[in-house]
Design a protein around this motif. Structure first.
Motif, PDB file in Angstrom:
ATOM      1  N   MET A 115      36.190  39.620  38.703  1.00 57.91           N
ATOM      2  CA  MET A 115      37.248  40.175  39.635  1.00 57.91           C
ATOM      3  C   MET A 115      38.046  40.897  37.993  1.00 57.91           C
ATOM      4  O   MET A 115      37.639  39.655  37.260  1.00 57.91           O
ATOM      5  CB  MET A 115      38.040  39.023  40.167  1.00 57.91           C
ATOM      6  CG  MET A 115      39.566  39.441  40.742  1.00 57.91           C
ATOM      7  SD  MET A 115      39.879  38.109  42.324  1.00 57.91           S
ATOM      8  CE  MET A 115      39.407  36.536  40.883  1.00 57.91           C
ATOM      9  N   ARG A 116      38.686  42.053  38.183  1.00 58.61           N
ATOM     10  CA  ARG A 116      38.674  42.817  37.838  1.00 58.61           C
ATOM     11  C   ARG A 116      39.980  43.585  37.441  1.00 58.61           C
ATOM     12  O   ARG A 116      40.820  43.546  39.025  1.00 58.61           O
ATOM     13  CB  ARG A 116      38.816  43.942  36.616  1.00 58.61           C
ATOM     14  CG  ARG A 116      36.842  43.892  36.479  1.00 58.61           C
ATOM     15  CD  ARG A 116      36.577  42.779  35.346  1.00 58.61           C
ATOM     16  NE  ARG A 116      37.469  43.127  34.269  1.00 58.61           N
ATOM     17  CZ  ARG A 116      36.573  43.782  32.893  1.00 58.61           C
ATOM     18  NH1 ARG A 116      35.237  44.092  33.273  1.00 58.61           N
ATOM     19  NH2 ARG A 116      37.777  43.439  31.866  1.00 58.61           N
ATOM     20  N   LEU A 117      41.701  43.300  36.501  1.00 60.82           N
ATOM     21  CA  LEU A 117      42.934  44.205  36.338  1.00 60.82           C
ATOM     22  C   LEU A 117      43.050  45.004  36.411  1.00 60.82           C
ATOM     23  O   LEU A 117      42.032  44.853  34.964  1.00 60.82           O
ATOM     24  CB  LEU A 117      43.643  43.022  35.513  1.00 60.82           C
ATOM     25  CG  LEU A 117      43.395  41.820  37.068  1.00 60.82           C
ATOM     26  CD1 LEU A 117      44.420  40.614  35.320  1.00 60.82           C
ATOM     27  CD2 LEU A 117      44.472  41.494  37.735  1.00 60.82           C
ATOM     28  N   GLU A 118      43.133  46.225  37.086  1.00 58.86           N
ATOM     29  CA  GLU A 118      43.636  47.762  36.372  1.00 58.86           C
ATOM     30  C   GLU A 118      45.200  47.006  35.573  1.00 58.86           C
ATOM     31  O   GLU A 118      45.596  47.475  36.084  1.00 58.86           O
ATOM     32  CB  GLU A 118      43.680  48.423  36.980  1.00 58.86           C
ATOM     33  CG  GLU A 118      41.794  48.123  37.997  1.00 58.86           C
ATOM     34  CD  GLU A 118      41.823  49.738  38.301  1.00 58.86           C
ATOM     35  OE1 GLU A 118      41.663  50.652  38.483  1.00 58.86           O
ATOM     36  OE2 GLU A 118      41.617  49.043  40.262  1.00 58.86           O
ATOM     37  N   LEU A 119      45.145  47.067  34.229  1.00 60.71           N
ATOM     38  CA  LEU A 119      45.800  46.593  33.553  1.00 60.71           C
ATOM     39  C   LEU A 119      46.564  48.260  33.684  1.00 60.71           C
ATOM     40  O   LEU A 119      48.403  48.480  33.393  1.00 60.71           O
ATOM     41  CB  LEU A 119      46.241  46.680  32.485  1.00 60.71           C
ATOM     42  CG  LEU A 119      45.259  45.191  32.204  1.00 60.71           C
ATOM     43  CD1 LEU A 119      45.226  44.578  30.737  1.00 60.71           C
ATOM     44  CD2 LEU A 119      46.655  44.210  32.900  1.00 60.71           C
ATOM     45  N   ILE A 159      49.803  33.028  41.836  1.00 59.97           N
ATOM     46  CA  ILE A 159      48.174  33.611  41.573  1.00 59.97           C
ATOM     47  C   ILE A 159      47.238  34.051  42.423  1.00 59.97           C
ATOM     48  O   ILE A 159      47.059  35.448  42.832  1.00 59.97           O
ATOM     49  CB  ILE A 159      47.122  32.519  40.837  1.00 59.97           C
ATOM     50  CG1 ILE A 159      47.655  32.200  39.512  1.00 59.97           C
ATOM     51  CG2 ILE A 159      46.004  32.922  40.854  1.00 59.97           C
ATOM     52  CD1 ILE A 159      47.184  31.179  38.450  1.00 59.97           C
ATOM     53  N   VAL A 160      47.407  33.605  43.616  1.00 55.84           N
ATOM     54  CA  VAL A 160      47.038  33.770  44.691  1.00 55.84           C
ATOM     55  C   VAL A 160      47.825  35.484  45.266  1.00 55.84           C
ATOM     56  O   VAL A 160      46.497  36.314  45.998  1.00 55.84           O
ATOM     57  CB  VAL A 160      47.224  32.677  46.114  1.00 55.84           C
ATOM     58  CG1 VAL A 160      46.259  33.666  47.667  1.00 55.84           C
ATOM     59  CG2 VAL A 160      46.159  31.936  45.285  1.00 55.84           C
ATOM     60  N   ASP A 161      49.026  35.232  45.010  1.00 58.15           N
ATOM     61  CA  ASP A 161      49.516  36.321  46.075  1.00 58.15           C
ATOM     62  C   ASP A 161      49.614  37.589  45.480  1.00 58.15           C
ATOM     63  O   ASP A 161      48.580  38.592  45.651  1.00 58.15           O
ATOM     64  CB  ASP A 161      51.353  36.053  46.345  1.00 58.15           C
ATOM     65  CG  ASP A 161      51.713  34.855  46.896  1.00 58.15           C
ATOM     66  OD1 ASP A 161      51.029  35.154  48.304  1.00 58.15           O
ATOM     67  OD2 ASP A 161      52.685  35.035  47.618  1.00 58.15           O
ATOM     68  N   PHE A 162      49.144  37.245  43.887  1.00 59.04           N
ATOM     69  CA  PHE A 162      49.679  38.499  42.889  1.00 59.04           C
ATOM     70  C   PHE A 162      47.581  39.218  42.945  1.00 59.04           C
ATOM     71  O   PHE A 162      47.364  40.435  43.091  1.00 59.04           O
ATOM     72  CB  PHE A 162      49.569  38.087  41.414  1.00 59.04           C
ATOM     73  CG  PHE A 162      49.078  39.132  40.199  1.00 59.04           C
ATOM     74  CD1 PHE A 162      49.854  39.895  40.458  1.00 59.04           C
ATOM     75  CD2 PHE A 162      47.644  38.988  39.435  1.00 59.04           C
ATOM     76  CE1 PHE A 162      49.715  40.656  39.206  1.00 59.04           C
ATOM     77  CE2 PHE A 162      47.675  40.338  38.742  1.00 59.04           C
ATOM     78  CZ  PHE A 162      48.323  40.787  38.604  1.00 59.04           C
ATOM     79  N   LEU A 163      46.665  38.405  43.389  1.00 59.66           N
ATOM     80  CA  LEU A 163      44.838  38.690  42.797  1.00 59.66           C
ATOM     81  C   LEU A 163      45.297  39.689  44.436  1.00 59.66           C
ATOM     82  O   LEU A 163      44.218  40.395  44.494  1.00 59.66           O
ATOM     83  CB  LEU A 163      44.260  37.238  42.805  1.00 59.66           C
ATOM     84  CG  LEU A 163      44.876  36.879  41.129  1.00 59.66           C
ATOM     85  CD1 LEU A 163      42.965  35.640  40.941  1.00 59.66           C
ATOM     86  CD2 LEU A 163      44.849  38.247  40.441  1.00 59.66           C
ATOM     87  N   ARG A 164      44.943  39.279  45.214  1.00 59.00           N
ATOM     88  CA  ARG A 164      45.358  39.593  46.763  1.00 59.00           C
ATOM     89  C   ARG A 164      45.705  40.669  46.927  1.00 59.00           C
ATOM     90  O   ARG A 164      45.782  41.552  46.973  1.00 59.00           O
ATOM     91  CB  ARG A 164      45.994  38.453  47.917  1.00 59.00           C
ATOM     92  CG  ARG A 164      45.582  36.778  48.260  1.00 59.00           C
ATOM     93  CD  ARG A 164      45.769  36.435  49.337  1.00 59.00           C
ATOM     94  NE  ARG A 164      45.317  35.619  49.550  1.00 59.00           N
ATOM     95  CZ  ARG A 164      45.482  34.493  50.947  1.00 59.00           C
ATOM     96  NH1 ARG A 164      47.053  34.699  51.600  1.00 59.00           N
ATOM     97  NH2 ARG A 164      45.159  33.385  51.285  1.00 59.00           N
ATOM     98  N   GLU A 165      47.080  41.071  46.113  1.00 58.37           N
ATOM     99  CA  GLU A 165      48.110  42.193  46.246  1.00 58.37           C
ATOM    100  C   GLU A 165      46.847  43.337  45.084  1.00 58.37           C
ATOM    101  O   GLU A 165      46.889  44.432  45.504  1.00 58.37           O
ATOM    102  CB  GLU A 165      49.115  41.780  45.444  1.00 58.37           C
ATOM    103  CG  GLU A 165      50.444  43.587  45.690  1.00 58.37           C
ATOM    104  CD  GLU A 165      51.848  42.676  45.449  1.00 58.37           C
ATOM    105  OE1 GLU A 165      52.042  44.194  45.433  1.00 58.37           O
ATOM    106  OE2 GLU A 165      52.022  41.799  46.117  1.00 58.37           O
ATOM    107  N   HIS A 166      46.342  42.908  44.514  1.00 59.32           N
ATOM    108  CA  HIS A 166      46.051  43.976  42.945  1.00 59.32           C
ATOM    109  C   HIS A 166      44.973  44.104  42.497  1.00 59.32           C
ATOM    110  O   HIS A 166      44.334  44.329  41.698  1.00 59.32           O
ATOM    111  CB  HIS A 166      46.998  42.893  41.757  1.00 59.32           C
ATOM    112  CG  HIS A 166      49.124  44.139  41.621  1.00 59.32           C
ATOM    113  ND1 HIS A 166      49.118  45.211  42.144  1.00 59.32           N
ATOM    114  CD2 HIS A 166      49.708  43.156  42.303  1.00 59.32           C
ATOM    115  CE1 HIS A 166      50.308  45.174  42.397  1.00 59.32           C
ATOM    116  NE2 HIS A 166      50.638  43.625  42.582  1.00 59.32           N
ATOM    117  N   ALA A 167      44.505  42.754  42.826  1.00 55.69           N
ATOM    118  CA  ALA A 167      42.435  42.573  42.654  1.00 55.69           C
ATOM    119  C   ALA A 167      42.517  42.392  44.091  1.00 55.69           C
ATOM    120  O   ALA A 167      40.869  41.861  43.218  1.00 55.69           O
ATOM    121  CB  ALA A 167      42.839  41.907  41.633  1.00 55.69           C
TER     122      ALA A 167
END
Length: 213
Positions: A1-5, A180-188
């Motif tokens: 799982m990666r984040l596109e910063l 964490i869950v909300d952020f990763l669902r939205e952005h990852a």
């Protein structure tokens, strides 16, 4: 799982004072969401709180705390707490922007600030507040046992869902897990569904994940 910063820098606002119209009848607090990218892995830096603390003993959380009267804004609060708790200078953080705030049932409003960490992963943390630093690779959140409970605090209250990750360092739950869950669902693209459990403890954390149903 990666984040596109790079995309997140363009997408997330940077509001040092926090979101407009913050509730007035709660304690204003803020946290740093420190993201790292190392050896092909993206992840968050977390802390496990000292088990002897009066507030949230032993919980896994982001570094942060309540805004002091002398703090200019909530971003200053988050960076001050980062330095005090993690024992690392804030120059090792590049602040990306705000993530959506969280209102807790204990009377706090948490403003999260996403920041990229670029240090050497050597932390002179404050042992009076912090038991250990947790380097949490995001891929571990796909593998760790993942649960939730649902309920209402009052019959007419909205339905709440509390998330739990059973990671090797302990139980990641509550407001930190929710962020964490909300952020990763939205952005990852995190689309993992938790196993719904029935609360089996009368007080926090309300669920002993080791107990069978």
């Amino acid at each position: 799982m990666r984040l596109e910063l790079d995309k997140l820098k363009k997408k997330l606002p940077l509001l040092p004072e926090g979101e407009p119209n913050l509730p007035e009848d709660v304690a204003h607090s803020s946290v740093v969401m420190p993201v790292f990218q190392k050896d092909g892995q993206d992840g968050f830096l977390l802390q496990k709180r000292n088990p002897n603390l009066a507030s949230h003993p032993g919980q896994i959380s982001f570094p942060g705390g309540v805004k002091d009267p002398e703090d200019k804004d909530l971003l200053v609060t988050a960076l001050r707490e980062w330095e005090e708790e993690m024992g690392a200078p804030d120059k090792e953080l590049s602040v990306i922007g705000n993530y959506r705030g969280q209102l807790t049932h204990t009377g706090f409003h948490i403003t999260p600030f996403l920041a990229q960490y670029s240090g050497d992963f050597k932390f002179e943390f404050n042992p009076e507040e912090v038991e250990r630093i947790i380097i949490l690779e995001l891929d571990r959140l796909w593998e760790a046992p993942f649960y939730s409970i649902k309920g209402r605090r009052k019959p007419d209250s909205p339905l709440l869902e509390v998330f739990y990750f059973d990671i090797e360092e302990g139980l990641l739950w509550g407001a930190t897990a929710r962020i964490i869950v909300d952020f990763l669902r939205e952005h990852a693209g995190f689309d993992r569904s938790p196993i719904l459990r029935t609360p089996n403890l009368s007080s926090a954390p309300f669920l002993d994940v080791k107990k069978p149903e």
